[in-house]
Every structure is written in C-alpha cells, then in structure tokens.
Design a protein around this motif. Structure first.
Motif, PDB file in Angstrom:
ATOM      1  N   THR A 180       0.832  -1.193   0.000  1.00  0.00           N
ATOM      2  CA  THR A 180       0.000   0.000   0.000  1.00  0.00           C
ATOM      3  C   THR A 180       0.875   1.255   0.000  1.00  0.00           C
ATOM      4  O   THR A 180       1.781   1.382   0.832  1.00  0.00           O
ATOM      5  CB  THR A 180      -0.922   0.031   1.239  1.00  0.00           C
ATOM      6  OG1 THR A 180      -1.807  -1.098   1.194  1.00  0.00           O
ATOM      7  CG2 THR A 180      -1.738   1.310   1.271  1.00  0.00           C
ATOM      8  N   LYS A 181       0.599   2.151  -0.932  1.00  0.00           N
ATOM      9  CA  LYS A 181       1.371   3.398  -0.979  1.00  0.00           C
ATOM     10  C   LYS A 181       0.782   4.393   0.018  1.00  0.00           C
ATOM     11  O   LYS A 181      -0.414   4.669  -0.001  1.00  0.00           O
ATOM     12  CB  LYS A 181       1.350   3.996  -2.378  1.00  0.00           C
ATOM     13  CG  LYS A 181       2.140   5.308  -2.503  1.00  0.00           C
ATOM     14  CD  LYS A 181       2.058   5.904  -3.901  1.00  0.00           C
ATOM     15  CE  LYS A 181       2.876   5.085  -4.888  1.00  0.00           C
ATOM     16  NZ  LYS A 181       2.961   5.754  -6.232  1.00  0.00           N
ATOM     17  N   PHE A 182       1.637   4.937   0.872  1.00  0.00           N
ATOM     18  CA  PHE A 182       1.145   5.904   1.840  1.00  0.00           C
ATOM     19  C   PHE A 182       1.697   7.305   1.602  1.00  0.00           C
ATOM     20  O   PHE A 182       1.268   8.263   2.243  1.00  0.00           O
ATOM     21  CB  PHE A 182       1.467   5.463   3.277  1.00  0.00           C
ATOM     22  CG  PHE A 182       2.933   5.263   3.566  1.00  0.00           C
ATOM     23  CD1 PHE A 182       3.769   6.334   3.847  1.00  0.00           C
ATOM     24  CD2 PHE A 182       3.472   3.980   3.587  1.00  0.00           C
ATOM     25  CE1 PHE A 182       5.117   6.145   4.130  1.00  0.00           C
ATOM     26  CE2 PHE A 182       4.827   3.780   3.861  1.00  0.00           C
ATOM     27  CZ  PHE A 182       5.645   4.872   4.128  1.00  0.00           C
ATOM     28  N   TYR A 183       2.632   7.451   0.685  1.00  0.00           N
ATOM     29  CA  TYR A 183       3.147   8.791   0.395  1.00  0.00           C
ATOM     30  C   TYR A 183       3.779   8.833  -0.988  1.00  0.00           C
ATOM     31  O   TYR A 183       4.416   7.874  -1.418  1.00  0.00           O
ATOM     32  CB  TYR A 183       4.173   9.216   1.443  1.00  0.00           C
ATOM     33  CG  TYR A 183       4.576  10.669   1.297  1.00  0.00           C
ATOM     34  CD1 TYR A 183       3.703  11.691   1.662  1.00  0.00           C
ATOM     35  CD2 TYR A 183       5.813  11.013   0.775  1.00  0.00           C
ATOM     36  CE1 TYR A 183       4.053  13.020   1.521  1.00  0.00           C
ATOM     37  CE2 TYR A 183       6.166  12.348   0.629  1.00  0.00           C
ATOM     38  CZ  TYR A 183       5.289  13.348   1.000  1.00  0.00           C
ATOM     39  OH  TYR A 183       5.652  14.665   0.852  1.00  0.00           O
ATOM     40  N   CYS A 184       3.596   9.971  -1.664  1.00  0.00           N
ATOM     41  CA  CYS A 184       4.197  10.166  -2.978  1.00  0.00           C
ATOM     42  C   CYS A 184       4.511  11.642  -3.141  1.00  0.00           C
ATOM     43  O   CYS A 184       3.608  12.472  -3.191  1.00  0.00           O
ATOM     44  CB  CYS A 184       3.242   9.711  -4.077  1.00  0.00           C
ATOM     45  SG  CYS A 184       3.875  10.069  -5.734  1.00  0.00           S
ATOM     46  N   SER A 185       5.775  12.001  -3.214  1.00  0.00           N
ATOM     47  CA  SER A 185       6.148  13.411  -3.311  1.00  0.00           C
ATOM     48  C   SER A 185       5.769  14.010  -4.653  1.00  0.00           C
ATOM     49  O   SER A 185       5.683  15.225  -4.798  1.00  0.00           O
ATOM     50  CB  SER A 185       7.648  13.590  -3.076  1.00  0.00           C
ATOM     51  OG  SER A 185       8.403  12.973  -4.088  1.00  0.00           O
ATOM     52  N   ARG A 186       5.528  13.179  -5.631  1.00  0.00           N
ATOM     53  CA  ARG A 186       5.135  13.691  -6.948  1.00  0.00           C
ATOM     54  C   ARG A 186       3.707  14.217  -6.959  1.00  0.00           C
ATOM     55  O   ARG A 186       3.310  14.951  -7.850  1.00  0.00           O
ATOM     56  CB  ARG A 186       5.293  12.605  -8.016  1.00  0.00           C
ATOM     57  CG  ARG A 186       6.745  12.263  -8.314  1.00  0.00           C
ATOM     58  CD  ARG A 186       6.836  11.172  -9.372  1.00  0.00           C
ATOM     59  NE  ARG A 186       8.182  10.961  -9.841  1.00  0.00           N
ATOM     60  CZ  ARG A 186       9.077  10.213  -9.219  1.00  0.00           C
ATOM     61  NH1 ARG A 186       8.743   9.619  -8.085  1.00  0.00           N
ATOM     62  NH2 ARG A 186      10.284  10.069  -9.702  1.00  0.00           N
ATOM     63  N   SER A 187       2.919  13.822  -5.980  1.00  0.00           N
ATOM     64  CA  SER A 187       1.537  14.289  -5.919  1.00  0.00           C
ATOM     65  C   SER A 187       1.281  15.141  -4.678  1.00  0.00           C
ATOM     66  O   SER A 187       0.293  15.865  -4.613  1.00  0.00           O
ATOM     67  CB  SER A 187       0.566  13.097  -5.926  1.00  0.00           C
ATOM     68  OG  SER A 187       0.832  12.234  -4.833  1.00  0.00           O
ATOM     69  N   ASP A 188       2.172  15.088  -3.696  1.00  0.00           N
ATOM     70  CA  ASP A 188       1.998  15.878  -2.472  1.00  0.00           C
ATOM     71  C   ASP A 188       2.747  17.203  -2.607  1.00  0.00           C
ATOM     72  O   ASP A 188       3.788  17.289  -3.258  1.00  0.00           O
ATOM     73  CB  ASP A 188       2.538  15.095  -1.275  1.00  0.00           C
ATOM     74  CG  ASP A 188       2.180  15.751   0.040  1.00  0.00           C
ATOM     75  OD1 ASP A 188       1.016  15.630   0.446  1.00  0.00           O
ATOM     76  OD2 ASP A 188       3.067  16.388   0.647  1.00  0.00           O
ATOM     77  N   LYS A 189       2.209  18.248  -1.991  1.00  0.00           N
ATOM     78  CA  LYS A 189       2.874  19.555  -1.955  1.00  0.00           C
ATOM     79  C   LYS A 189       3.270  20.036  -3.348  1.00  0.00           C
ATOM     80  O   LYS A 189       4.425  20.400  -3.598  1.00  0.00           O
ATOM     81  CB  LYS A 189       4.089  19.509  -1.029  1.00  0.00           C
ATOM     82  CG  LYS A 189       3.762  19.128   0.405  1.00  0.00           C
ATOM     83  CD  LYS A 189       4.985  19.215   1.290  1.00  0.00           C
ATOM     84  CE  LYS A 189       4.692  18.704   2.695  1.00  0.00           C
ATOM     85  NZ  LYS A 189       3.620  19.406   3.377  1.00  0.00           N
TER      86      LYS A 189
END
Length: 229
Positions: free
Chosen positions: A77-86
C-alpha cells in the motif's frame, strides 16, 4: 520530517540552497522521526540504478533533492508520494540530522545525483510502535523508492552563506537568494518562470526571516549552528 518522490516525470533541478524550507515541510507531514537504536545493518538497500558519474556521494549534513514513494512492506500500500503531495516538487532536506526518519537517514547515505534505491526499513527505524495515523499502522515495516536529483554541500554552512552573500554584508536579501537560485537551477540550461522563484523565496523567508526585516541574517541562516560566523 519526510518527503517522497514525484509520480509524474518532474523537472530535474539542481540547487545548492534551501534547508529550513524543506525541513519544516517534511515535519508537517511526518512529525518527529523515531528516536530508536539501530543501524545500517537493519536497513535493507537495493540499488535500482546508479549513474556512471557517481563521484559526489551524500554525507551527513549534505543538502539533497529527491523524490520518493513510501509503501507498506506487508501489502504494498502506498502511503506517500512526493510527486503528488505539496505541488509535486522534489523534496529538499539535509541528510543525517534527523529531518527524516532514521532509516532514511541511514539508507540515503552514499547516494549520488541520478541514483535510485529501494530502501526497506524496520519499525524501530521508521514509525515505531505507534505508527502514523491514518496511513501507517503500528509496528509497520516500510519501503521507500528514492530517486536523487541533487547532492550538495549543506546550505546552512558558513561557506554556503558566503556564496550567496554577494555584497558581504552578513545578511541575505531576496535579490541575492533569487540570483543564487537561478544560477543553481538553470545551470543546466533549463529556464524557470519568475513565479517559480517567487514561491520558493516567499516560503523560505517566512520560515527563516524571524525578525521580519526582509533579510536573512547569518544567525537566522545558520540553523544548526555548525559554524562560527
């Protein structure tokens, strides 16, 4: 403090500034890193790609720019992605000083620009017994896929300050910071719009210009107090 990597092809940027900028952003998502015992032998590192030119490798205190995706090792399960966050920007942080979880601090040592790694981190070096609500359960082993864009000398050093302080008045103006950022980001021939720099500078000064005088003093700049100015 933690960051992840963009999920869509992002602009590869090379910059030699910004630490508090990302420091506070990382903290806002992850909170304080787990202060647990343990070492590199407990972190599993798989090198996915390494460029031919890999001479400048990350050391404690270096400024790094990277994208990374975080997954639960148990089920993917993905819980973080910097490409879509911030807004999808690669994340800036200083490695080895506790701005990211301990396992990433260890797993990202010795990386060079262009390198990609898969880093698997046990709970004791990640989010511990409490986890991180609502995405990361207690005692979770996590995996990060990391792509590094830039490795440079930590900007909160005396040398870094002097590189930006063009008029040698022991403070950094917005014009000096803008000029330095432009030189760093555009040295490979890529151009950025002025609003790109406006956003970075506004965020940086809001977090570093503590007395609100429109400039970043040597004291305000030297967050970690590693050097005598």
């Amino acid at each position: 403090m933690q960051h992840v990597i963009p999920c869509h092809a992002g602009v590869v940027v090379m910059a030699v500034f910004m630490c508090l900028f990302l420091y506070l952003q990382l903290c806002s998502f992850w909170g304080d890193p787990a202060a647990a015992a343990g070492g590199l032998d407990e972190v599993q590192i798989e090198v996915l790609f390494i460029p031919e030119d890999c001479t400048r490798k990350s050391r404690r205190g270096d400024l790094m720019n990277a994208h990374y995706d975080g997954y639960l090792a148990e089920d993917g399960t993905k819980f973080y992605c910097s490409r879509s966050d911030k807004a999808g920007h690669p994340q800036w942080f200083i490695v080895g000083v506790g701005q990211i979880i301990r396992g990433l601090d260890l797993g990202m040592m010795g990386m060079c620009a262009g390198e990609k790694r898969k880093i698997t981190i046990p709970p004791s070096l990640a989010f511990g017994e409490k986890g991180k609500d609502p995405l990361i359960p207690p005692n979770a082993t996590v995996t990060f896929e990391v792509e590094v864009y830039s490795v440079s000398r930590g900007p909160r050093s005396k040398e870094g300050f002097m590189e930006i302080d063009l008029d040698m008045d022991r403070s950094l103006s917005k014009d000096e910071v803008r000029k330095h950022l432009k030189q760093s980001y555009e040295k490979d021939g890529r151009q950025q719009e002025e609003k790109f720099y406006d956003a970075i500078i506004a965020d940086l000064f809001s977090k570093s210009d503590n007395d609100g005088d429109g400039e970043i003093s040597a004291k305000e700049y030297n967050v970690y107090q590693h050097d005598e100015f």
